[in-house]
Design a protein around this motif. Sequence first.
Motif, PDB file in Angstrom:
ATOM      1  N   ALA A  39      -5.658  45.514  20.364  1.00 42.62           N
ATOM      2  CA  ALA A  39      -5.438  45.166  21.437  1.00 42.62           C
ATOM      3  C   ALA A  39      -3.968  45.158  22.058  1.00 42.62           C
ATOM      4  O   ALA A  39      -3.212  44.096  21.426  1.00 42.62           O
ATOM      5  CB  ALA A  39      -6.261  43.877  21.800  1.00 42.62           C
ATOM      6  N   LEU A  40      -3.355  45.879  22.805  1.00 45.69           N
ATOM      7  CA  LEU A  40      -2.028  46.088  23.163  1.00 45.69           C
ATOM      8  C   LEU A  40      -1.787  45.343  24.557  1.00 45.69           C
ATOM      9  O   LEU A  40      -2.450  45.830  25.320  1.00 45.69           O
ATOM     10  CB  LEU A  40      -1.348  47.247  22.978  1.00 45.69           C
ATOM     11  CG  LEU A  40      -0.041  47.285  22.991  1.00 45.69           C
ATOM     12  CD1 LEU A  40       0.713  48.533  22.131  1.00 45.69           C
ATOM     13  CD2 LEU A  40       0.506  47.550  24.463  1.00 45.69           C
ATOM     14  N   GLY A  41      -0.809  44.701  24.676  1.00 47.90           N
ATOM     15  CA  GLY A  41      -0.436  44.193  26.063  1.00 47.90           C
ATOM     16  C   GLY A  41       0.570  43.000  25.859  1.00 47.90           C
ATOM     17  O   GLY A  41       0.645  42.699  25.111  1.00 47.90           O
ATOM     18  N   GLY A  42       1.413  43.258  27.039  1.00 49.42           N
ATOM     19  CA  GLY A  42       2.583  42.120  27.012  1.00 49.42           C
ATOM     20  C   GLY A  42       2.406  40.893  27.120  1.00 49.42           C
ATOM     21  O   GLY A  42       1.423  40.161  27.380  1.00 49.42           O
ATOM     22  N   ARG A  63      -8.095  42.119  30.186  1.00 45.13           N
ATOM     23  CA  ARG A  63      -9.303  42.920  30.661  1.00 45.13           C
ATOM     24  C   ARG A  63      -8.925  44.239  31.425  1.00 45.13           C
ATOM     25  O   ARG A  63      -9.197  45.320  30.968  1.00 45.13           O
ATOM     26  CB  ARG A  63     -10.140  42.100  31.641  1.00 45.13           C
ATOM     27  CG  ARG A  63     -11.535  43.106  32.059  1.00 45.13           C
ATOM     28  CD  ARG A  63     -12.315  41.877  32.858  1.00 45.13           C
ATOM     29  NE  ARG A  63     -13.534  42.724  33.232  1.00 45.13           N
ATOM     30  CZ  ARG A  63     -13.728  43.336  34.461  1.00 45.13           C
ATOM     31  NH1 ARG A  63     -12.412  43.862  35.141  1.00 45.13           N
ATOM     32  NH2 ARG A  63     -14.667  44.287  34.603  1.00 45.13           N
ATOM     33  N   GLY A  64      -7.867  43.886  32.030  1.00 45.28           N
ATOM     34  CA  GLY A  64      -7.284  45.110  32.785  1.00 45.28           C
ATOM     35  C   GLY A  64      -6.549  46.089  31.661  1.00 45.28           C
ATOM     36  O   GLY A  64      -6.600  47.321  31.825  1.00 45.28           O
ATOM     37  N   MET A  65      -6.076  45.627  30.687  1.00 46.39           N
ATOM     38  CA  MET A  65      -5.181  46.484  29.783  1.00 46.39           C
ATOM     39  C   MET A  65      -6.483  47.362  28.916  1.00 46.39           C
ATOM     40  O   MET A  65      -6.226  48.289  28.570  1.00 46.39           O
ATOM     41  CB  MET A  65      -4.585  45.717  28.597  1.00 46.39           C
ATOM     42  CG  MET A  65      -3.352  44.919  29.057  1.00 46.39           C
ATOM     43  SD  MET A  65      -2.265  45.937  30.069  1.00 46.39           S
ATOM     44  CE  MET A  65      -1.628  47.257  28.465  1.00 46.39           C
ATOM     45  N   THR A  66      -7.574  46.607  28.818  1.00 43.33           N
ATOM     46  CA  THR A  66      -8.722  47.629  28.201  1.00 43.33           C
ATOM     47  C   THR A  66      -9.043  48.631  28.954  1.00 43.33           C
ATOM     48  O   THR A  66      -9.191  49.744  28.550  1.00 43.33           O
ATOM     49  CB  THR A  66     -10.097  46.739  28.004  1.00 43.33           C
ATOM     50  OG1 THR A  66      -9.905  45.650  27.227  1.00 43.33           O
ATOM     51  CG2 THR A  66     -11.074  47.279  27.464  1.00 43.33           C
ATOM     52  N   GLY A  78      -7.574  46.163  24.377  1.00 40.47           N
ATOM     53  CA  GLY A  78      -6.989  45.337  25.670  1.00 40.47           C
ATOM     54  C   GLY A  78      -6.712  43.979  25.135  1.00 40.47           C
ATOM     55  O   GLY A  78      -7.541  43.284  24.793  1.00 40.47           O
ATOM     56  N   GLY A  79      -5.548  43.656  25.509  1.00 40.06           N
ATOM     57  CA  GLY A  79      -5.061  42.163  25.172  1.00 40.06           C
ATOM     58  C   GLY A  79      -4.004  41.998  25.965  1.00 40.06           C
ATOM     59  O   GLY A  79      -3.144  42.493  26.794  1.00 40.06           O
ATOM     60  N   LYS A  80      -3.614  40.552  25.994  1.00 42.10           N
ATOM     61  CA  LYS A  80      -2.397  40.014  26.901  1.00 42.10           C
ATOM     62  C   LYS A  80      -2.138  38.662  26.410  1.00 42.10           C
ATOM     63  O   LYS A  80      -3.076  37.988  25.576  1.00 42.10           O
ATOM     64  CB  LYS A  80      -2.801  40.032  28.081  1.00 42.10           C
ATOM     65  CG  LYS A  80      -1.556  40.235  29.204  1.00 42.10           C
ATOM     66  CD  LYS A  80      -1.246  41.466  29.529  1.00 42.10           C
ATOM     67  CE  LYS A  80      -0.013  41.776  30.415  1.00 42.10           C
ATOM     68  NZ  LYS A  80       0.356  43.049  30.756  1.00 42.10           N
ATOM     69  N   SER A  81      -0.750  38.156  26.514  1.00 38.65           N
ATOM     70  CA  SER A  81      -0.474  36.951  26.223  1.00 38.65           C
ATOM     71  C   SER A  81       0.248  36.387  27.375  1.00 38.65           C
ATOM     72  O   SER A  81       1.009  36.754  27.931  1.00 38.65           O
ATOM     73  CB  SER A  81       0.043  36.707  24.640  1.00 38.65           C
ATOM     74  OG  SER A  81       1.265  37.526  24.772  1.00 38.65           O
ATOM     75  N   VAL A  82       0.398  34.993  27.198  1.00 42.52           N
ATOM     76  CA  VAL A  82       1.293  34.082  28.067  1.00 42.52           C
ATOM     77  C   VAL A  82       1.699  33.039  27.102  1.00 42.52           C
ATOM     78  O   VAL A  82       1.127  32.409  26.260  1.00 42.52           O
ATOM     79  CB  VAL A  82       0.446  33.535  29.148  1.00 42.52           C
ATOM     80  CG1 VAL A  82       0.034  34.576  30.162  1.00 42.52           C
ATOM     81  CG2 VAL A  82      -0.772  32.454  28.979  1.00 42.52           C
ATOM     82  N   ILE A 111      -1.380  43.256  19.645  1.00 42.30           N
ATOM     83  CA  ILE A 111       0.371  43.702  19.739  1.00 42.30           C
ATOM     84  C   ILE A 111       0.712  43.429  20.880  1.00 42.30           C
ATOM     85  O   ILE A 111       0.406  43.617  22.065  1.00 42.30           O
ATOM     86  CB  ILE A 111       0.093  45.402  19.197  1.00 42.30           C
ATOM     87  CG1 ILE A 111      -0.507  45.468  17.854  1.00 42.30           C
ATOM     88  CG2 ILE A 111       1.756  45.897  19.351  1.00 42.30           C
ATOM     89  CD1 ILE A 111      -0.800  47.209  17.772  1.00 42.30           C
ATOM     90  N   THR A 112       1.941  42.807  20.725  1.00 41.68           N
ATOM     91  CA  THR A 112       2.586  42.492  22.109  1.00 41.68           C
ATOM     92  C   THR A 112       3.643  43.296  22.500  1.00 41.68           C
ATOM     93  O   THR A 112       4.074  44.049  21.615  1.00 41.68           O
ATOM     94  CB  THR A 112       3.245  41.090  21.854  1.00 41.68           C
ATOM     95  OG1 THR A 112       3.385  40.471  22.992  1.00 41.68           O
ATOM     96  CG2 THR A 112       4.511  40.896  20.888  1.00 41.68           C
ATOM     97  N   ALA A 113       4.447  43.001  23.802  1.00 40.04           N
ATOM     98  CA  ALA A 113       5.407  43.828  24.449  1.00 40.04           C
ATOM     99  C   ALA A 113       5.872  42.975  25.491  1.00 40.04           C
ATOM    100  O   ALA A 113       5.498  41.824  25.596  1.00 40.04           O
ATOM    101  CB  ALA A 113       4.591  45.058  24.980  1.00 40.04           C
TER     102      ALA A 113
END
Length: 353
Positions: A39-42, A63-66, A78-82, A111-113
């Motif tokens: 799951a990659l996302g910034g 969800r949008g990243m998926t 799809g993943g994301k972090s805050v 995986i973050t970005a």
Amino acid sequence: MQVFRAIESHGFGEAHFACDARLGLRAIIAIHSVARGPALGGCRFVDYESEEAALIDVLRLARGMTYKAALAQLPLGGGKSVVLRPKGEFDREALFVSFGRFVDALGGRYITAEDSGTSVEDMRAIRKATPHVTGLPIEEGGSGDPSPWTALGVRMGIEACVRFALKRESLRGLRIAIQGVGHVGAQLASDLAEGGAELVISDIHPERAKAVAERTGAKILPPESIFDAEVDVFAPCALGAILNDSTISRLRAGIVAGAANNQLAEARHGDLLHERGVLYAPDYAINAGGLINVCEELLARREGRPLNPEKIRAQVVSIFDTIMEILERSKKRGVPTHRIADDLAEERLGQLS
Ligand code: NAD
């Protein structure tokens, strides 16, 4: 707030929470899907009104990243972090190293970005604690700035819309309004001007608009007037939620195609554009160029080979075909483009299960 209900209602999945009171770290990692790959996302680093707002934001974005990865046929989930911005003084580097440990604990499933509020420096700090980070400079084994690739994808999407709706093979003489000439918008302006388009631009930073206008011959409009521009294409490259009840009726353009994430304030605004005969290129379909670039960074690293820019270019150029497929299906079925994009992404996810 009902945490589990919020997680379930976004079709999840997992949400991981981390706290480090000493450093002021409060972070959430949301993993929506690992069906196609990690799951990659910034990582966003912003001031949230509340913890609830942070959770909803990270779930919606993951969800949008998926959907974005599936539609672009990338081997990614799809993943994301805050990371919630601490109140008062804090040690930024230590905070992101601590966040890196949180990412590392998930063993590469996330995986973050970079994303809003984070920088290459923050990615470097994260890398001290985990290899599961992308978006580093080319000289440090990364894939560099994704914006030129995002801009190329948006240009391909605009060309598809123009071919479909106006039966034109070239951008020559086409009038295009760009809202926001930051990393993506400025590059897009150069590409479109080179193709012969006549540009109208706006930015809340006047010096950015001035620099782009000098280079491309674009006309500058005040930010609040860009929706009323007499143009063929409106390209949102600034903010989310700009297609809403107060802006849609003002649009003169028959095509909306730009880089901004989450352009529709609500899904019903996509229906409204459809009813008004405005062709909308779904945001996550047209702005996948940056993700394609980062994906190649990951694959090259995994396979121990150099980046392959020709492969990235071919994949980004194929955004033309993806947008064309969405437009054709939309016309055939009489269904708005944003709903067709969701169906197509779900089809591509389903092919794996
Ligand atoms: P950026 O911050 O570099 O540029 C955004 C620009 O919009 C800035 O110059 C800002 O001053 C301007 N702006 C802000 N509010 C405005 C307003 N009301 N009217 C006019 N201009 C305004 O960001 P970016 O990297 O160019 O990304 C632009 C959009 O595309 C964002 O929504 C981003 O999430 C999305 N996106 C970017 C990439 C990428 O590769 N950078 C990839 C996918 C999606």
